[in-house]
Write a protein that holds these residues in place. Structure first.
Motif, short mmCIF file in Angstrom:
data_model
loop_
_atom_site.label_atom_id
_atom_site.label_comp_id
_atom_site.label_asym_id
_atom_site.label_seq_id
_atom_site.Cartn_x
_atom_site.Cartn_y
_atom_site.Cartn_z
N ASP A 19 -72.54 39.51 -26.24
CA ASP A 19 -73.37 38.35 -25.91
C ASP A 19 -74.74 38.93 -25.55
O ASP A 19 -75.89 38.80 -26.04
CB ASP A 19 -72.98 36.98 -25.13
CG ASP A 19 -71.86 36.41 -25.75
OD1 ASP A 19 -71.78 36.29 -26.85
OD2 ASP A 19 -71.03 36.13 -24.98
N LEU A 20 -74.67 40.14 -24.56
CA LEU A 20 -76.05 40.67 -24.04
C LEU A 20 -76.50 41.52 -25.08
O LEU A 20 -77.57 41.52 -25.12
CB LEU A 20 -75.50 41.52 -22.81
CG LEU A 20 -74.46 40.80 -21.61
CD1 LEU A 20 -74.46 41.72 -20.53
CD2 LEU A 20 -75.22 39.61 -21.20
N GLY A 81 -79.37 44.42 -16.43
CA GLY A 81 -78.79 45.52 -17.09
C GLY A 81 -79.71 45.48 -18.50
O GLY A 81 -79.04 45.95 -19.44
N ILE A 82 -80.50 44.66 -18.86
CA ILE A 82 -81.26 44.61 -20.16
C ILE A 82 -82.75 45.12 -19.84
O ILE A 82 -83.50 44.41 -18.93
CB ILE A 82 -81.00 43.10 -20.68
CG1 ILE A 82 -79.76 42.89 -20.78
CG2 ILE A 82 -82.18 42.97 -22.13
CD1 ILE A 82 -79.40 41.45 -21.61
N MET A 95 -80.46 47.98 -24.11
CA MET A 95 -79.37 47.88 -22.82
C MET A 95 -79.96 48.75 -22.04
O MET A 95 -79.99 50.09 -22.44
CB MET A 95 -77.95 47.96 -23.42
CG MET A 95 -77.55 46.89 -24.38
SD MET A 95 -77.50 45.15 -23.67
CE MET A 95 -76.13 45.54 -22.12
N ALA A 96 -79.96 48.63 -20.79
CA ALA A 96 -80.13 49.77 -19.83
C ALA A 96 -79.10 50.47 -19.39
O ALA A 96 -77.97 50.10 -19.82
CB ALA A 96 -80.84 49.11 -18.64
N LEU A 140 -74.57 42.57 -14.87
CA LEU A 140 -74.53 41.24 -14.24
C LEU A 140 -75.15 40.30 -14.54
O LEU A 140 -76.39 40.51 -15.04
CB LEU A 140 -75.00 41.66 -12.54
CG LEU A 140 -74.44 40.50 -11.91
CD1 LEU A 140 -73.05 40.52 -11.42
CD2 LEU A 140 -75.00 41.15 -10.30
N VAL A 141 -74.42 39.07 -14.78
CA VAL A 141 -75.21 37.94 -15.11
C VAL A 141 -75.05 36.78 -14.08
O VAL A 141 -73.92 36.78 -13.36
CB VAL A 141 -74.65 37.25 -16.46
CG1 VAL A 141 -75.26 35.80 -16.83
CG2 VAL A 141 -74.48 38.29 -17.42
N ILE A 142 -75.98 36.19 -13.58
CA ILE A 142 -76.18 35.18 -12.69
C ILE A 142 -76.56 33.67 -13.20
O ILE A 142 -77.59 33.74 -13.83
CB ILE A 142 -77.28 35.50 -11.43
CG1 ILE A 142 -77.02 36.78 -11.03
CG2 ILE A 142 -76.98 34.60 -10.35
CD1 ILE A 142 -78.03 37.33 -9.77
N ASP A 143 -75.64 32.98 -12.92
CA ASP A 143 -75.75 31.54 -13.41
C ASP A 143 -76.34 30.51 -12.64
O ASP A 143 -75.64 30.63 -11.32
CB ASP A 143 -74.34 31.01 -14.21
CG ASP A 143 -74.78 29.71 -14.82
OD1 ASP A 143 -75.27 29.90 -15.85
OD2 ASP A 143 -74.06 28.57 -14.30
#
Length: 418
Positions: A19-20, A81-82, A95-96, A140-143
């Protein structure tokens, strides 16, 4: 390849590295609900997570500002991270480098955000996504939910931010005053509608040996569903394609499109009045955005007690979420947040609950004082599986049991409705 909106609607638990990578492939743009970060922001002369394995206070604060800005506006997600482009608005470019020890980072950053943000944001969630190498590094994803308790601030004294376009900006005094007023008005409306539902629940006919129940959903913002409730009453609402969830303590309201009748500010659908039937229930759709099911299960004559299966109450809670999804997708507004609460109470001296560990081993449950469930905030678009799982645990706990895997309801939010 998924669109940015489809990825945004995925439950956090289902997000993957693919998805990223899709966000990069479609060059997803930052917006009022999407923030991209190449890395944890920190000044050049400081050592942060990547260099020392320890979170620098500036890293936590920078992310807290983005999180608060989203929560004070419409909610959204932060992807760390993107790498971003130099466009305006910025877009996902590549992508980083993966963040080291991302699982530990997720835990520590979550603790840091909860300690720095005041008041804490309910429903804030982080997910570490491992890279393809399986090294423990990743992204990392923060919702961030749209908060019903806004405004939120960062630090002491709290500094408030909100999302304007694709950036986090400080809130001015007038902004704060308006947001305080909106939050108070919204909260008072939700509480009023919940109390009205409780009042209707308390008007159930007195039955000496019965279990009464209520599940109520209130939209965070008032809706305008007059046309929809009229369509229900005219029988113009088609039943859901492919059937609905399993039977519960109340008949699933979208199996048939008849029997909806007029009610003040909406429509209701009630069980047929039969003195021999142990089940009586009523579904209601209020045109301002209140959905509820209220019902009772009576003890059959000659039986010393009543035997129920908590699974059936979970099924009816699932029915309500399916009905809400239908209403939400048919509403003229795009308001997506709802608040769910409910209760179960018994007037029967003996209640026997099905034991999933062994169907022949029923257990006695004391429901005389009832169980009232604390309100749960949910987004129908971002996924209701996790909220349903939390409610399912509470329902089983009301019957003195832990929900076991073999007894869980196979709930999935409906992919499409007719």
């Amino acid at each position: 390849m998924s669109s940015a909106s489809v990825i945004a609607q995925k439950p956090l638990s289902e997000l993957s590295l693919g998805d990223l990578e899709s966000l990069v492939e479609i060059e997803a743009a930052e917006s009022d609900q999407l923030e991209l970060k190449r890395d944890l922001p920190i000044s050049n002369d400081a050592k942060g997570w990547r260099e020392s394995g320890k979170l620098h206070k500036n890293e936590t604060r920078a992310i807290a500002i983005e999180v608060v800005a989203l929560a004070n506006a419409y909610g959204g997600r932060v992807y760390i991270g993107i790498d971003e482009s130099s466009d305006d608005p910025k877009r996902a470019a590549r992508m980083a480098s993966a963040l080291p020890n991302v699982a530990s980072l997720s835990e520590r950053l979550g603790d840091g955000l909860n300690g720095l943000i005041s008041p804490p944001i309910r429903g804030l969630a982080l997910k570490a996504i491992a890279d393809a190498e399986g090294s423990g590094d990743g992204f990392l994803v923060i919702d961030v939910p749209r908060s019903l308790e806004a405004p939120h601030g960062v630090g002491v004294p709290p500094q408030c931010y909100w999302r304007r376009g694709s950036t986090a900006q400080p809130m001015e005094m007038r902004d704060l005053q308006n947001l305080f007023w909106e939050t108070r008005t919204r909260t008072e409306r939700i509480r009023f509608e919940q109390q009205e539902s409780i009042r209707r629940y308390e008007l159930l006919p007195e039955r000496p040996n019965a279990i009464n129940y209520r599940f109520t959903l209130v939209s965070v913002e008032p809706l305008a569903l007059k046309q929809l409730t009229q369509s229900f009453r005219k029988g113009a609402i088609a039943p859901m394609s492919g059937g609905g969830p399993a039977s519960g303590v109340a008949e699933y309201p979208l199996w048939r499109n008849d029997s909806w009748t007029f009610a003040a500010f909406g429509t209701v659908k009630s069980s047929e009045k039969s003195p021999t039937s142990p089940k009586h229930f009523s579904w209601a759709v209020d045109e301002t955005g209140v959905l509820e099911v209220i019902g009772t299960i009576a003890m059959q004559s000659g039986i010393n007690g009543i035997c129920v299966d908590p699974y059936d109450f979970c099924a009816t809670a699932a029915h309500l979420l399916y009905l809400a999804t239908y209403v939400h997708r048919s509403a003229p507004q795009s308001v997506d947040q709802w608040v769910l609460d409910g209760e179960i109470q018994s007037t029967c001296p003996r209640v026997y609950g099905e034991n999933p560990a062994g169907r022949l081993r029923q257990i006695t449950v004391d429901l005389r004082h009832g169980a009232r469930f604390r309100p749960l905030s949910l987004s129908l678009e971002q996924g209701t599986e996790e909220i349903f799982a939390a409610l399912e645990e509470r329902i089983w706990a009301a019957f003195g049991q832990e929900v076991l895997d073999q007894a869980k309801h196979p709930y999935q939010r409906p992919a499409r409705l007719a």
